[in-house]
Motif scaffolding. Structure first.
Motif, PDB file in Angstrom:
ATOM      1  N   VAL A   1     -30.148 -29.648  -3.139  1.00  0.00           N
ATOM      2  CA  VAL A   1     -30.923 -30.879  -3.355  1.00  0.00           C
ATOM      3  C   VAL A   1     -32.104 -30.559  -4.276  1.00  0.00           C
ATOM      4  O   VAL A   1     -32.390 -31.288  -5.219  1.00  0.00           O
ATOM      5  CB  VAL A   1     -31.439 -31.458  -2.017  1.00  0.00           C
ATOM      6  N   PHE A   2     -32.757 -29.436  -3.996  1.00  0.00           N
ATOM      7  CA  PHE A   2     -33.929 -29.073  -4.791  1.00  0.00           C
ATOM      8  C   PHE A   2     -33.541 -28.721  -6.228  1.00  0.00           C
ATOM      9  O   PHE A   2     -34.237 -29.067  -7.171  1.00  0.00           O
ATOM     10  CB  PHE A   2     -34.673 -27.903  -4.139  1.00  0.00           C
ATOM     11  N   ILE A   3     -32.415 -28.019  -6.356  1.00  0.00           N
ATOM     12  CA  ILE A   3     -31.967 -27.665  -7.700  1.00  0.00           C
ATOM     13  C   ILE A   3     -31.674 -28.944  -8.489  1.00  0.00           C
ATOM     14  O   ILE A   3     -32.060 -29.087  -9.658  1.00  0.00           O
ATOM     15  CB  ILE A   3     -30.718 -26.758  -7.633  1.00  0.00           C
ATOM     16  N   ASN A   4     -31.027 -29.904  -7.833  1.00  0.00           N
ATOM     17  CA  ASN A   4     -30.710 -31.152  -8.518  1.00  0.00           C
ATOM     18  C   ASN A   4     -31.957 -31.989  -8.780  1.00  0.00           C
ATOM     19  O   ASN A   4     -32.053 -32.663  -9.803  1.00  0.00           O
ATOM     20  CB  ASN A   4     -29.695 -31.964  -7.708  1.00  0.00           C
ATOM     21  N   HIS A   5     -32.879 -31.925  -7.840  1.00  0.00           N
ATOM     22  CA  HIS A   5     -34.174 -32.586  -8.042  1.00  0.00           C
ATOM     23  C   HIS A   5     -34.805 -32.054  -9.327  1.00  0.00           C
ATOM     24  O   HIS A   5     -35.286 -32.802 -10.162  1.00  0.00           O
ATOM     25  CB  HIS A   5     -35.063 -32.285  -6.824  1.00  0.00           C
ATOM     26  N   HIS A   6     -34.731 -30.756  -9.468  1.00  0.00           N
ATOM     27  CA  HIS A   6     -35.302 -30.087 -10.636  1.00  0.00           C
ATOM     28  C   HIS A   6     -34.573 -30.501 -11.923  1.00  0.00           C
ATOM     29  O   HIS A   6     -35.190 -30.921 -12.896  1.00  0.00           O
ATOM     30  CB  HIS A   6     -35.200 -28.583 -10.406  1.00  0.00           C
ATOM     31  N   ARG A   7     -33.247 -30.416 -11.883  1.00  0.00           N
ATOM     32  CA  ARG A   7     -32.475 -30.721 -13.102  1.00  0.00           C
ATOM     33  C   ARG A   7     -32.617 -32.175 -13.516  1.00  0.00           C
ATOM     34  O   ARG A   7     -32.878 -32.481 -14.684  1.00  0.00           O
ATOM     35  CB  ARG A   7     -30.996 -30.434 -12.861  1.00  0.00           C
TER      36      ARG A   7
ATOM     37  N   TYR B   1     -42.031 -42.203   3.353  1.00  0.00           N
ATOM     38  CA  TYR B   1     -41.386 -41.569   4.502  1.00  0.00           C
ATOM     39  C   TYR B   1     -41.653 -40.066   4.487  1.00  0.00           C
ATOM     40  O   TYR B   1     -41.999 -39.457   5.486  1.00  0.00           O
ATOM     41  CB  TYR B   1     -39.882 -41.854   4.456  1.00  0.00           C
ATOM     42  N   ARG B   2     -41.531 -39.480   3.310  1.00  0.00           N
ATOM     43  CA  ARG B   2     -41.769 -38.047   3.164  1.00  0.00           C
ATOM     44  C   ARG B   2     -43.210 -37.682   3.561  1.00  0.00           C
ATOM     45  O   ARG B   2     -43.453 -36.699   4.243  1.00  0.00           O
ATOM     46  CB  ARG B   2     -41.503 -37.639   1.711  1.00  0.00           C
ATOM     47  N   LEU B   3     -44.151 -38.516   3.127  1.00  0.00           N
ATOM     48  CA  LEU B   3     -45.556 -38.255   3.467  1.00  0.00           C
ATOM     49  C   LEU B   3     -45.752 -38.326   4.978  1.00  0.00           C
ATOM     50  O   LEU B   3     -46.477 -37.518   5.561  1.00  0.00           O
ATOM     51  CB  LEU B   3     -46.457 -39.277   2.783  1.00  0.00           C
TER      52      LEU B   3
ATOM     53  N   LEU C   1     -34.587 -37.747  -3.814  1.00  0.00           N
ATOM     54  CA  LEU C   1     -34.097 -36.404  -3.452  1.00  0.00           C
ATOM     55  C   LEU C   1     -35.191 -35.598  -2.757  1.00  0.00           C
ATOM     56  O   LEU C   1     -34.917 -34.829  -1.846  1.00  0.00           O
ATOM     57  CB  LEU C   1     -33.618 -35.645  -4.696  1.00  0.00           C
ATOM     58  N   ALA C   2     -36.427 -35.781  -3.219  1.00  0.00           N
ATOM     59  CA  ALA C   2     -37.523 -34.989  -2.663  1.00  0.00           C
ATOM     60  C   ALA C   2     -37.844 -35.398  -1.230  1.00  0.00           C
ATOM     61  O   ALA C   2     -38.574 -34.705  -0.535  1.00  0.00           O
ATOM     62  CB  ALA C   2     -38.765 -35.119  -3.533  1.00  0.00           C
ATOM     63  N   ALA C   3     -37.300 -36.536  -0.797  1.00  0.00           N
ATOM     64  CA  ALA C   3     -37.600 -36.990   0.563  1.00  0.00           C
ATOM     65  C   ALA C   3     -36.805 -36.228   1.616  1.00  0.00           C
ATOM     66  O   ALA C   3     -36.998 -36.431   2.810  1.00  0.00           O
ATOM     67  CB  ALA C   3     -37.338 -38.489   0.686  1.00  0.00           C
ATOM     68  N   ARG C   4     -35.929 -35.342   1.172  1.00  0.00           N
ATOM     69  CA  ARG C   4     -35.138 -34.497   2.083  1.00  0.00           C
ATOM     70  C   ARG C   4     -34.365 -35.316   3.102  1.00  0.00           C
ATOM     71  O   ARG C   4     -34.351 -34.994   4.300  1.00  0.00           O
ATOM     72  CB  ARG C   4     -36.034 -33.513   2.856  1.00  0.00           C
ATOM     73  N   LEU C   5     -33.743 -36.396   2.647  1.00  0.00           N
ATOM     74  CA  LEU C   5     -32.983 -37.230   3.577  1.00  0.00           C
ATOM     75  C   LEU C   5     -31.727 -36.491   4.023  1.00  0.00           C
ATOM     76  O   LEU C   5     -31.084 -35.806   3.234  1.00  0.00           O
ATOM     77  CB  LEU C   5     -32.602 -38.558   2.909  1.00  0.00           C
ATOM     78  N   ARG C   6     -31.415 -36.663   5.297  1.00  0.00           N
ATOM     79  CA  ARG C   6     -30.307 -35.911   5.892  1.00  0.00           C
ATOM     80  C   ARG C   6     -28.983 -36.173   5.167  1.00  0.00           C
ATOM     81  O   ARG C   6     -28.242 -35.261   4.838  1.00  0.00           O
ATOM     82  CB  ARG C   6     -30.189 -36.319   7.367  1.00  0.00           C
ATOM     83  N   LEU C   7     -28.736 -37.440   4.898  1.00  0.00           N
ATOM     84  CA  LEU C   7     -27.455 -37.807   4.279  1.00  0.00           C
ATOM     85  C   LEU C   7     -27.312 -37.161   2.900  1.00  0.00           C
ATOM     86  O   LEU C   7     -26.260 -36.633   2.545  1.00  0.00           O
ATOM     87  CB  LEU C   7     -27.359 -39.327   4.155  1.00  0.00           C
ATOM     88  N   VAL C   8     -28.398 -37.192   2.140  1.00  0.00           N
ATOM     89  CA  VAL C   8     -28.377 -36.601   0.806  1.00  0.00           C
ATOM     90  C   VAL C   8     -28.182 -35.098   0.916  1.00  0.00           C
ATOM     91  O   VAL C   8     -27.434 -34.482   0.162  1.00  0.00           O
ATOM     92  CB  VAL C   8     -29.690 -36.927   0.056  1.00  0.00           C
ATOM     93  N   GLU C   9     -28.843 -34.496   1.904  1.00  0.00           N
ATOM     94  CA  GLU C   9     -28.721 -33.049   2.088  1.00  0.00           C
ATOM     95  C   GLU C   9     -27.281 -32.667   2.421  1.00  0.00           C
ATOM     96  O   GLU C   9     -26.738 -31.714   1.881  1.00  0.00           O
ATOM     97  CB  GLU C   9     -29.663 -32.580   3.198  1.00  0.00           C
TER      98      GLU C   9
ATOM     99  N   GLY D   1     -34.097 -43.123 -17.718  1.00  0.00           N
ATOM    100  CA  GLY D   1     -35.193 -42.247 -17.302  1.00  0.00           C
ATOM    101  C   GLY D   1     -35.854 -42.753 -16.027  1.00  0.00           C
ATOM    102  O   GLY D   1     -36.130 -41.980 -15.106  1.00  0.00           O
ATOM    103  N   PHE D   2     -36.087 -44.044 -15.964  1.00  0.00           N
ATOM    104  CA  PHE D   2     -36.749 -44.610 -14.786  1.00  0.00           C
ATOM    105  C   PHE D   2     -35.868 -44.472 -13.543  1.00  0.00           C
ATOM    106  O   PHE D   2     -36.339 -44.084 -12.476  1.00  0.00           O
ATOM    107  CB  PHE D   2     -37.087 -46.082 -15.039  1.00  0.00           C
ATOM    108  N   VAL D   3     -34.577 -44.764 -13.718  1.00  0.00           N
ATOM    109  CA  VAL D   3     -33.656 -44.648 -12.587  1.00  0.00           C
ATOM    110  C   VAL D   3     -33.595 -43.195 -12.100  1.00  0.00           C
ATOM    111  O   VAL D   3     -33.648 -42.926 -10.898  1.00  0.00           O
ATOM    112  CB  VAL D   3     -32.238 -45.126 -12.980  1.00  0.00           C
ATOM    113  N   LEU D   4     -33.520 -42.257 -13.049  1.00  0.00           N
ATOM    114  CA  LEU D   4     -33.443 -40.848 -12.648  1.00  0.00           C
ATOM    115  C   LEU D   4     -34.731 -40.402 -11.957  1.00  0.00           C
ATOM    116  O   LEU D   4     -34.700 -39.653 -10.992  1.00  0.00           O
ATOM    117  CB  LEU D   4     -33.167 -39.965 -13.865  1.00  0.00           C
ATOM    118  N   MET D   5     -35.840 -40.887 -12.447  1.00  0.00           N
ATOM    119  CA  MET D   5     -37.120 -40.536 -11.824  1.00  0.00           C
ATOM    120  C   MET D   5     -37.142 -41.047 -10.380  1.00  0.00           C
ATOM    121  O   MET D   5     -37.580 -40.340  -9.475  1.00  0.00           O
ATOM    122  CB  MET D   5     -38.232 -41.178 -12.661  1.00  0.00           C
TER     123      MET D   5
END
Lengths: 210, 435
Positions: free
Chosen positions: B80-86, B202-204, B63-71, B53-57
Motif C-alpha cells: 500500500v505504501f509503495i503504491n501510495h508513493h508511486r 479517519y486516519r487522524l 491509501l494513506a488511511a491504511r484501510l483494511r480492505l485496501v490493505e 492528477g486530482f483523482v490520483l491525489m
C-alpha cells in the motif's frame, strides 16, 4: 521515482522562469496591440486613457448617447446605406475604401453567437471565435453581444468576482478598435489575427477566467 | 485465488477512478472542438492532466488511511505504501504539468497573458488557490525527496499534503471551467475529494485518538543477540488478534519516544499469552528501546501485513537478512502445528553473535520435520547468493520465495532469483523499514 520527480521539477521551474521572463521582456510590446497603435491617434477624448490598457475594468461609459466625435452617428447604421455612410468625418482615414466605423449602431449588428462584438471600456472586441471556449459558457456572454456596454459585466464577471489578469490580457487580442473609430474592413473581418498567434482561437481559458 | 482477484479489483478500481473523469470530459463537448488549434490543444491537455492528477491525489490520500480492505487488496501495508508513493509521484508530475500546459495555451495569445496567468492574483482567487496548493505540494514533496529529515519530522511535514489537497479541492470547487459547467464532472470530482478528506479525517482519529488501538504493558526486555532486544508485552484490555508474519505499529507512551510510532513484526505466535517483538539498535529510536522500562504502556495499531500468507503445499524458501529474521520467527513457530506447509529458512547474519533466535530456530528445526534451518554467516562465507541457496535446496525455478532483510540484499537476491527463472510473482518481500 525520485529521478522522475527531479526531472519534472526542473522542467516545471524552467518553464515558469522562462514564461515569466518572456512576459517581463515583452511586457510593453504586448501591452499595446499593434492595431491600437495605429488607430489611437485621434480618438475622442474619453477613451484615451484606456487605450494603453484596453481591458480597463471601469466603465468609461460609452453611453448610448454617442460622443462628440461623431456628429451624425445615427446615419451610420442605416440598414441599406445608399452612400458610403461609414466614414464619418472626424475619424482616421481608412487606408482603403472599405472602412467601418465602430459606432454603437454598428456594434448592435453583431449580436449573435457567430458574430459577437463586445464593448468593454470604450473598446470594441470581436469575440465570436472565442465564445465556444469561454469557461463560463457561451450563454453567459451572449446577452452582451452587440450591447452598448458590457464593461460592468466583464469587470465583475457577471457579478461573480472579476476576470483574472490573464483573461484580461487575452481580451486584448480580440480588439477591433476604440468605439467610434473607423477601422479597415480587414480588421473587422479578421480581428483575432492581430497577434502572431494561432489563427484559430477557439480558446478555452480553463483556469478561472471569463 | 480470491486474494489475487481482490488485488486485481483494487487496481481496476484505481484505473477506472482515474479514467472516469476523462470519459466524462470527452462527452461534455465534441472532441473536434477540444483539439482545434494550439490554444485548445494545450488547454485540453492542461485539463486532462489535472483531472487524472486530482483523482490520483485523492487515491493516494485514501491509501494513506491504511484501510483494511485496501490493505487486503494490495496484499500488505508495505505494498500500500509503495503504491501510495508511486501514485503520489505520478499525481505530482501530472499536477505540475497542469499550469504549464495552461500557460502554454496563453502563450499562443501573448507572453504577457501567459506570465500573468502564472502570477496568483486575488481577483482570480479560485485560480490562486490552485497555485497555492501546487506550491505547497512542491515545498512538502521537496522535503520528502530532497531533505533527509528525521522520520517524525518528515511525517509531520508530510501530513500537510492533505492541506494542499484541501486547497486543491476548493480550487476545483470554485474554478470556472468544465468542472463548473458539467454537473457530472463536478459531482464526481468533489465527491471523490470529499471521500479522500473523510479518509484522512479517519486516519487522524486513529492516529491521535483511541480508535483501533490496543493497549499493552511492557513486561520484559532482554537482549537476544548483540544489540538486539526482545520486548515482551501483556494486554491491558482486549488483545490484538494477529497471524504469524504480521506486524503492528507500536507507540510506547514513555515521553522519551515523543509519541513516535514504529512498525514491528510479531516474533510471538498468536496463541501465546505475551506479544513479543524484537528490535535491533539501528537508529535513535531503536537504541532507546533498549532502555525501555517494564510497566510502560504501549498502544498497538494493527495488525497489518500479509507476509507469509501463501498457498500451502510446496516447500517455500525463506531468506532473512539480519534483523529481517523477525517475521520468520513467528512463521517458523507456526509450522509446528501445520504439516501442510514446508519451509527452508536461510538466515544470513554477519556472525553468530549477531544472530538472534539461533537456538530457538535450531531446536524448532529438530522438532518440526517440515522446517529446515540454514544459518549463514557472511563474515565467514561472504554474502548469501542464489547459487548457494540452490546448492542446498535444489532447482529454484518453481519455488516460492519470501525475503526480508536490508533493501540492497533483497534487491540483489531478487535479481539473482529472476535470472534463475523464478517468476517475480513468486518472490514476496517485506521491508523492515516502511517508508
Amino acid at each position: 521515482m525520485r529521478n522522475y520527480v527531479s526531472i519534472s521539477l526542473f522542467v516545471f521551474w524552467a518553464m515558469v522562469v522562462a514564461i515569466m521572463t518572456a512576459g517581463l521582456v515583452f511586457y510593453d510590446r504586448d501591452k499595446t496591440p499593434p492595431l491600437l497603435a495605429v488607430s489611437s491617434s485621434d480618438i475622442a477624448s474619453t477613451s484615451s486613457s484606456i487605450v494603453s490598457k484596453p481591458v480597463a475594468k471601469v466603465v468609461i461609459s460609452p453611453s448610448p448617447k454617442p460622443k462628440p466625435a461623431s456628429p451624425k452617428p445615427a446615419a451610420t447604421f442605416a440598414p441599406a446605406p445608399p452612400v458610403p455612410v461609414v466614414t464619418p468625418p472626424v475619424t482616421n482615414p481608412p487606408p482603403t475604401g472599405g472602412g467601418v466605423t465602430l459606432t454603437l449602431a454598428e456594434v448592435a449588428k453583431h449580436n449573435n453567437r457567430n458574430d459577437c462584438w463586445l464593448v468593454i471600456g470604450g473598446n470594441v472586441y470581436s469575440v465570436a471565435s472565442y465564445l465556444s471556449a469561454h469557461p463560463g459558457g457561451v450563454s453567459i456572454v451572449l446577452p452582451y453581444c452587440g450591447q452598448p456596454d458590457a464593461s460592468q459585466a466583464f469587470a465583475t464577471r457577471g457579478g461573480t468576482g472579476a476576470h483574472s489578469p490573464s483573461a484580461q490580457a487575452m481580451l486584448a487580442n480580440y480588439l477591433i478598435g476604440p468605439l467610434n473609430q473607423t477601422v479597415s474592413a480587414g480588421q473587422v473581418t479578421a480581428p483575432q489575427t492581430n497577434q502572431p498567434a494561432p489563427p484559430a482561437f477557439s480558446g478555452d481559458d480553463d483556469e478561472g477566467d471569463d | 485465488m480470491a486474494k489475487r482477484a481482490l488485488s486485481r479489483l483494487v487496481w481496476l478500481a484505481i484505473v477506472a477512478l482515474s479514467l472516469a473523469p476523462v470519459l466524462v470530459w470527452l462527452l461534455i463537448q465534441p472532441l473536434s472542438t477540444r483539439f482545434d488549434g494550439a490554444f485548445r490543444i494545450f488547454t485540453s491537455f492542461g485539463q486532462l492532466v489535472s483531472l487524472v492528477g486530482f483523482v490520483l491525489m485523492a487515491t493516494v490520500i485514501i491509501l494513506a488511511a491504511r484501510l483494511r480492505l485496501v490493505e487486503r487488496g494490495m496484499r500488505g501495508l508495505n505494498h500500500v505504501f509503495i503504491n501510495h508513493h508511486r501514485l503520489g509521484v505520478i499525481a505530482f508530475i501530472l499536477l505540475l504539468a497542469h499550469p504549464i500546459f495552461l500557460a502554454f495555451s496563453y502563450l499562443t495569445f501573448s507572453t504577457n497573458a501567459a506570465a500573468l496567468f502564472l502570477v496568483p492574483s486575488l481577483t482570480a482567487w479560485p485560480q490562486a488557490l490552485g497555485t497555492l496548493a501546487l506550491l505547497l505540494m512542491v515545498v512538502l514533496l521537496g522535503i520528502t525527496f530532497y531533505l533527509s529529515w528525521r522520520y517524525e519530522a518528515w511525517k509531520f511535514s508530510h501530513r500537510f499534503l492533505a492541506l494542499a489537497f484541501l486547497i486543491a479541492f476548493f480550487h476545483v470547487a470554485f474554478i470556472s471551467s468544465d468542472v463548473s459547467r458539467s454537473l457530472a464532472l463536478r459531482f464526481y470530482l468533489l465527491s471523490l475529494g470529499a471521500l479522500a478528506l473523510i479518509a484522512y479525517g479517519y486516519r487522524l482519529l486513529v492516529e491521535f485518538g483511541h480508535w483501533g488501538k490496543y493497549y499493552y504493558v511492557v513486561t520484559g526486555v532482554r537482549e537476544v543477540a548483540t544489540k538486539i532486544w526482545e520486548i515482551s508485552l501483556m494486554p491491558l484490555a482486549q488483545p490484538l488478534a494477529y497471524q504469524a508474519g504480521q506486524f503492528a505499529f507500536f507507540d510506547f507512551t514513555d515521553p522519551v519516544f515523543s509519541g513516535e510510532n514504529h512498525p514491528f513484526s510479531f516474533v510471538s505466535l498468536p496463541g501465546e499469552a505475551e506479544v513479543k517483538i524484537a528490535t535491533k539498535a539501528l537508529g535513535d529510536y531503536t537504541e532507546k528501546l533498549a532502555g525501555l522500562k517494564v510497566g510502560t504502556t504501549v498502544r498497538l495499531e494493527g495488525p497489518y501485513g500479509a507476509f507469509g500468507e501463501s498457498p500451502a503445499g510446496q516447500a517455500e524458501i525463506w531468506v532473512a537478512g539480519g534483523i529481517g529474521i523477525t517475521p520468520f520467527v513467528g512463521l517458523a513457530k507456526s509450522l509446528l502445528g501445520d504439516s501442510q506447509r514446508k519451509a527452508e529458512l536461510f538466515y544470513s547474519v554477519r556472525n553468530e553473535g549477531e544472530a538472534a533466535y539461533l537456538d530457538d530456530l535450531a531446536t524448532l528445526a529438530k522438532n518440526a520435520p517440515n522446517f529446515k534451518f540454514i544459518p549463514y554467516f557472511s563474515d565467514k562465507s561472504g554474502l548469501l547468493t542464489a547459487n548457494q541457496i540452490e546448492a542446498v535446496s535444489g532447482p529454484l525455478a518453481d519455488r516460492c520465495f519470501y525475503l526480508c532483510g536490508p533493501a540492497p540484499m533483497m534487491r540483489s537476491l531478487k535479481e539473482q532469483l529472476l535470472v534463475k527463472g523464478v517468476s517475480a510473482s513468486k518472490i514476496k518481500t517485506e521491508q523492515f523499514k516502511l517508508d
